[in-house]
Scaffold this active site. Structure first.
Site, PDB file in Angstrom:
ATOM      1  CD  GLU A 111      -4.483   1.106   0.431  1.00 35.75           C
ATOM      2  OE1 GLU A 111      -4.026   0.996   1.579  1.00 35.75           O
ATOM      3  OE2 GLU A 111      -3.839   0.751  -0.588  1.00 35.75           O
ATOM      4  CD  GLU A 144      -5.052  -1.588  -4.129  1.00 30.62           C
ATOM      5  OE1 GLU A 144      -5.080  -0.762  -3.204  1.00 30.62           O
ATOM      6  OE2 GLU A 144      -4.169  -2.461  -4.239  1.00 30.62           O
TER       7      GLU A 144
END
Length: 234
Positions: A111, A144
């Site tokens: 992420e 994410e």
């Protein structure tokens, strides 16, 4: 990822001569306060497709051979960011969010703030993928994107609290996906994919969710079923 503008210590044009037309100057936006583990750079000859909505430019970067296969991921990303903004009442704080399909990546996805990296198979639409695979790929991307708020905009003080990142991102990836795609009955899937595994006897690891770690190997060890599945249930 947006990085801080770096002022050159010498006049490059003066040093090389004004006739060097091959030189390009790139100026970056200033990075907001950020945890160091979220800094990422990608250098590639990829192509991208893009869409801007509510002042956020989103792009799907892929190798040229699969450029068209990222369109569903782009549509999902635009809808998901907007849904998170509406749900939380907090806007995504950067001007762009890039999604990069890589042949190799640590885990299914990472992420990094404004620059999410994925294994290619988890981002681009595969021919003949069944409904379960399609849903898992959407959940991966939405997990994410959820991290852009849980972990990126707000980060725990130390890895002791990694479950705050992963538990919230896991839970809200299912919540938002369920709101966007009610036909998938995503929260029913949460019960079998997350809850049953979290409390299965086979996965009964004896440690609390808040668990002090210090060494690198210990940090990696807390990214487990407790930080993801059990924290999401709690």
């Amino acid at each position: 990822m947006m990085v801080r503008q770096i002022e050159p210590s010498i006049d490059v044009n003066a040093a090389l001569g004004d006739n060097d037309a091959s030189m390009v100057t790139t100026t970056f936006h200033t990075t907001p306060a950020i945890s160091t583990y979220l800094v990422a750079f990608v250098i590639s000859d990829f192509v991208y497709i893009s869409e801007e909505y509510r002042g956020v430019m989103q792009r799907i970067f892929t190798s040229p051979r699969i450029a068209d296969k990222g369109r569903k991921a782009l549509k999902n990303a635009v809808r998901t960011v907007a849904m998170f903004e509406d749900y939380f009442g907090i806007d995504y704080p950067l001007a762009k969010l890039d999604h990069i399909a890589l042949k190799k990546n640590f885990g299914s996805a990472m992420e990094n703030w404004g620059l999410i990296t994925y294994k290619e198979d988890n981002l681009v639409q595969q021919d003949g993928a069944d409904l379960h695979k399609k849903l898992k790929d959407i959940l991966t991307q939405n997990h994410e994107i959820a991290h852009q708020w849980f972990g990126n905009l707000v980060s725990p003080q130390w890895w002791t609290y990694a479950w705050l990142n992963e538990g919230f991102a896991t839970y809200f990836s299912y919540v938002i996906t369920d709101l966007l795609y009610p036909e998938y009955k995503t929260m029913d899937f949460f019960l079998t994919d997350i809850a049953e595994r979290a409390y299965s006897y086979n996965y009964m690891t004896v440690r609390p969710m808040t668990y002090y770690v210090e060494k690198e190997s210990e940090v990696l060890s807390v990214f487990d079923i407790i930080s993801y599945q059990r924290a999401a249930c709690v």
